[in-house]
Enzyme design. Structure first.
Site, short mmCIF file in Angstrom:
data_model
loop_
_atom_site.label_atom_id
_atom_site.label_comp_id
_atom_site.label_asym_id
_atom_site.label_seq_id
_atom_site.Cartn_x
_atom_site.Cartn_y
_atom_site.Cartn_z
CG HIS A 156 7.83 -2.26 4.54
ND1 HIS A 156 8.09 -3.14 5.58
CD2 HIS A 156 6.67 -2.70 3.97
CE1 HIS A 156 7.12 -4.04 5.64
NE2 HIS A 156 6.26 -3.81 4.67
CB SER A 181 3.37 -2.69 3.15
OG SER A 181 4.10 -3.88 2.91
#
Length: 296
Positions: free
Chosen positions: A273, A52
Site C-alpha cells: 500500500h 485504500s
C-alpha cells in the site's frame, strides 16, 4: 528654381519618429510580457472518494473510521493543505469498491460505513476519485492473497478471471462518475489512477513469491487497470491524473519506492500500500493540475 536639400531638420524628424514608434512597440511588448494570466482556480468544498490507495492506511493512521483507516497525511489532506481548502470531506475507505460509493460498505473490522457519495452536495466544487481496484476482489486476488501465501502465488493461472473483472471496470467507473456529477454538478472531478507497483522486469525480496509469468500477469493487470480508468475518465468527460506514469522508477523494488513491500509497518504503511513519499508525489500531481484552469 533651386533644389531644397534634405537638411538636418528633416532627418532629425525622421529619427525622432522612428524612436517614438520603437518606444511604443517596446512598451506594447513589455505590457504583453507582464500581463497577468488567468487567475488560478480556488476551491472551497472538497470531497475525496476512494479506496485504500486514497485512504493510505498507517501513513500514519489518525482515524480508524470503523475500519477505513484514513491517514491525515494521505493525498486529499495534502492537497487541501497545499491549496488552502478548509472544507475537506475525506470519505475514502480501505477495501472500497465502486458499489460502496452508493451503498453501505462492510469494513475489515466488520462495521458498516455509509455510502461515500452522501458527502456530496450541490455546493461541492472539487471531487477526487481513486477507486476500482477492489471490484470483484481484484486487488485482494492479485496482492493480498499473494502476500499471505508461504508458497508461490500462481497469478498466471487466473489470467482469464482478471481479464473478465477488468472488462467490467470501465462501465462501473463511468456510472459512478455520472452519479457524482448528478450530486455535485458544479464540481471539478478528477479520477486519480494507481501507481506502478512492480518493476518493468526482475524480482526482489520485497515482492510476494511469484513465478516470472506471475509477475508478468501482475504487471499486465496493473497496466490495464490504469488504462481502463483513463478510458472511463475520457468517456465520462472528467480529468484523469496519470499517477502510473509518474511513478515509473518508484516501484516496490526501487531505491525510492512509493509503495510498501509485502511486509507492512504500522508506523509507515500497510503492506503493498502507499508510502508517505507516494502520497506526497500524487498530491503534487493533483495540486498542479488543480492550479490550472479547467478547459471547457
Amino acid at each position: 528654381m533651386t533644389d531644397t536639400p534634405a537638411g538636418p531638420g528633416r532627418s532629425g524628424t525622421l529619427v525622432r519618429t522612428a524612436l517614438v514608434v520603437l518606444v511604443v512597440v517596446l512598451a506594447g511588448l513589455a505590457a504583453l510580457a507582464g500581463a497577468p494570466g488567468p487567475p488560478a482556480p480556488t476551491y472551497a468544498r472538497y470531497v475525496a472518494l476512494g479506496d485504500s490507495f486514497t485512504a493510505a492506511p498507517f501513513v500514519p493512521v489518525s482515524d480508524i473510521a470503523y475500519g477505513c483507516y484514513r491517514s491525515t497525511n494521505n493525498y486529499p489532506h495534502l492537497v487541501a493543505r497545499e491549496l488552502r481548502i478548509d472544507d475537506l470531506r475525506d470519505r475514502s475507505c480501505s477495501g472500497a469498491q465502486t458499489a460502496d460509493l452508493t451503498g453501505s460498505q462492510r469494513t475489515a473490522r466488520g462495521m458498516a460505513v455509509r455510502p461515500q457519495l452522501e458527502a456530496l452536495t450541490p455546493e461541492t466544487d472539487l471531487v477526487t476519485m481513486g477507486i476500482g481496484a477492489n471490484n470483484y476482489r481484484l486487488y485482494a486476488r492479485l496482492a493480498t492473497v499473494c502476500r499471505k501465501l508461504t508458497t508461490i502465488c500462481p497469478l498466471d493461472d487466473q489470467r482469464a478471471l482478471f481479464g473478465a473483472i477488468l472488462d467490467r471496470l470501465r462501465p462501473a467507473l463511468v456510472a459512478s462518475i455520472e452519479q457524482v456529477r448528478e450530486r455535485a454538478p458544479r464540481a471539478r472531478v478528477l479520477l486519480v489512477s494507481y501507481p506502478q507497483l512492480l518493476p518493468d522486469r526482475g524480482d526482489c525480496a520485497k515482492l510476494p513469491r511469484m513465478r516470472p509469468q506471475d509477475r508478468e500477469t501482475f504487471r499486465d493487470v496493473n497496466r490495464r487497470l490504469v488504462e481502463e480508468m483513463a478510458a472511463a475518465a475520457d468517456e465520462a468527460g472528467v480529468e484523469f491524473v496519470d499517477y502510473y506514469t509518474a511513478s515509473h522508477g518508484h516501484d516496490i523494488c526501487s531505491a525510492r519506492p512509493w509503495v510498501q513491500g509485502r511486509v507492512g509497518n504500522a508506523r509507515q504503511a500497510a503492506a503493498l500500500h502507499p508510502l508517505p513519499a507516494g502520497q506526497e508525489a500524487v498530491a503534487q500531481l493533483v495540486a498542479a493540475r488543480l492550479r490550472t484552469p479547467l478547459e471547457r
